[in-house]
Each structure stands twice: as structure tokens, then as C-alpha cells.
Design an enzyme around this catalytic site. Structure first.
Site, mmCIF file in Angstrom:
data_model
loop_
_atom_site.group_PDB
_atom_site.id
_atom_site.type_symbol
_atom_site.label_atom_id
_atom_site.label_comp_id
_atom_site.label_asym_id
_atom_site.label_seq_id
_atom_site.Cartn_x
_atom_site.Cartn_y
_atom_site.Cartn_z
ATOM 1 N N LYS A 72 0.841 -1.204 0.000
ATOM 2 C CA LYS A 72 0.000 0.000 0.000
ATOM 3 C C LYS A 72 0.870 1.245 0.000
ATOM 4 O O LYS A 72 1.861 1.325 0.730
ATOM 5 C CB LYS A 72 -0.917 -0.015 1.232
ATOM 6 C CG LYS A 72 -1.913 1.152 1.264
ATOM 7 C CD LYS A 72 -2.793 1.069 2.504
ATOM 8 C CE LYS A 72 -3.763 2.227 2.580
ATOM 9 N NZ LYS A 72 -4.628 2.152 3.789
ATOM 10 N N SER B 54 -9.759 -0.051 7.367
ATOM 11 C CA SER B 54 -9.197 0.119 6.027
ATOM 12 C C SER B 54 -8.494 -1.099 5.454
ATOM 13 O O SER B 54 -8.096 -1.085 4.288
ATOM 14 C CB SER B 54 -8.233 1.309 6.013
ATOM 15 O OG SER B 54 -8.941 2.524 6.048
ATOM 16 N N SER C 248 -9.454 2.185 3.016
ATOM 17 C CA SER C 248 -8.593 2.877 2.064
ATOM 18 C C SER C 248 -7.573 1.961 1.385
ATOM 19 O O SER C 248 -6.876 2.380 0.456
ATOM 20 C CB SER C 248 -7.839 4.002 2.784
ATOM 21 O OG SER C 248 -7.019 3.471 3.814
#
Length: 229
Positions: free
Chosen positions: A78, A177, A153
């Protein structure tokens, strides 16, 4: 089954048996990314040359008798986790040109375990969102239905795992997330106990709640990745 469809533990078995090389596995995953990511848009940054070099190194290490847990396994990160020499944008134009001089601890541990790092996955800007529609670069799509969101996210990481664009990925979870996009994309997501995984090198959203977690194709793979980080 195509190499990019393998779980981490299935790939480890084939790599150890000599039925598959890390280079062949990485090439297959990179070809898969080229085939589908124009639609899914899971990745902000791809590092194919680095990944292929890491795969070749993993094959040499295995030939020399090394068997670290993730040796030759292609993974995604990420884009809120610092990666030495590779841009870390947090999905924001503010950090578009930021290239960290060091790795986050979690990334460093993946490297030490022999993982092949494919690139950085899309995220809501500064990890503040739950759909990955709020990236400053583009919206990530749910690979099961491109008209749907993948959650967020860590939507880029979840979509990459679900679309077989990596064998596993790191995400971060402040208020869901990792867990929420894992649910929306039909993969396994784990937010570890706070403090279990070092946050060093994570660009913070809320330090008292942020935690680095894993997104994988099954629970065995989640345990393998957690054990490394």
C-alpha cells in the site's frame, strides 16, 4: 491453474519442489497486471525491473539452500508505507515526488524474507476514505464488478489480491481500512493487535489507531505474512 492464481503457500510448495522458478512466477504476475490493471487500476506505481531482479536473486538464494518464508513470492505494498528508492505518494499529489531514503520496518522484513515487491497500490488520499475513490490519481475498481468500489482505504491492495495481480499485499487499518476492502473484494484481511507490527515508516493517519495488516487469498497466507512482518 495459472501461476498468478496460486496462493502463497501453494507457490512456496512449487518453488521448493523446483516445479516453478521465482522468475517464472513473477513474470506471470507482471503479465497478469498488464492484462487487467488498465481496468482495475490497483497500482499507482509498478516496479517491474526491480521485481524481476529480486526474483532472479530469490532463485539464486534458493539454489544456494536458502528457504526464507516468502522467498520469491510477488507481493504488493500500500502506498502509505515507505519504500527506499520507490515513490510513496499516499494517494496524494502533495507527495507525488517523494522518494523515501529508507524502508518501513514491515517492508524491510518482507525484503529480508525474500519477497518480490511488485509496486505500490492505490489508496484514498492519506488513507482517509473507504472506497478508494478519493485517490488524487484515479479510482480503483472492484475486480468482480468494475462498476463497484473495492472498499478502502486499502482498496488497491485488496483489488490487486482479488484480481490475481499479486499473491498477497500489505495494507493499513485505522478504522476498517484493511478489513472492509477485504470484505468487499472477497479476500482475507487482518488488522493485527495494536503494537504487534511496527509502524515505523508508515505515514500516519492516526497513530493511536493505525496498524499495518495483510491482505491475502486465504487464512494460511495471512498467517505466513503476519509471521514475517
Amino acid at each position: 491453474m495459472k501461476p498468478y492464481q496460486l496462493t502463497i503457500h501453494e507457490a512456496r510448495e512449487r518453488l521448493s519442489a523446483g516445479d516453478l522458478s521465482a522468475l517464472e512466477l513473477t513474470e506471470a504476475v507482471l503479465e497478469r497486471i498488464l492484462a487487467v490493471d488498465n481496468d482495475v487500476k490497483a497500482y499507482i506505481t509498478l516496479t517491474p525491473e526491480q521485481a524481476l531482479a529480486q526474483a532472479r536473486d530469490a532463485d539464486l538464494r534458493r539454489a544456494a539452500g536458502e528457504h526464507t518464508p516468502l522467498l520469491g513470492i510477488p507481493l504488493a505494498i500500500k502506498d502509505v508505507l515507505c519504500t527506499e528508492g520507490t515513490p510513496t505518494t499516499c494517494g496524494s499529489r502533495i507527495l507525488e515526488d517523494f522518494v523515501p531514503p529508507y524502508d518501513s520496518t514491515a517492508v524491510a522484513r518482507l525484503r529480508a524474507a525474500g519477497a518480490v515487491l511488485l509496486g505500490k497500490t492505490n489508496t484514498d488520499e492519506f488513507a482517509m476514505g473507504s472506497s478508494t475513490e478519493n485517490s488524487a490519481f484515479f479510482t480503483t475498481r472492484n475486480p468482480w464488478n468494475l462498476d463497484r468500489v473495492p472498499g478502502g482505504s486499502s482498496g488497491g491492495s485488496a483489488a490487486a489480491v482479488a484480481a490475481d495481480e499479486c499473491l498477497g499485499a500489505l495494507g493499513t487499518d485505522t478504522g476498517g481500512s484493511v478489513r472492509q476492502p477485504a470484505s468487499l473484494c472477497g479476500v482475507v484481511g487482518l488488522k493485527p493487535t495494536y503494537g504487534r507490527v511496527s509502524r515505523y515508516g508508515l505515514i500516519a493517519f492516526a497513530s493511536s489507531l493505525d496498524q499495518i495488516g495483510v491482505l491475502t487469498k486465504d487464512v494460511t497466507d495471512a498467517a505466513l505474512m503476519l509471521g514475517v512482518i
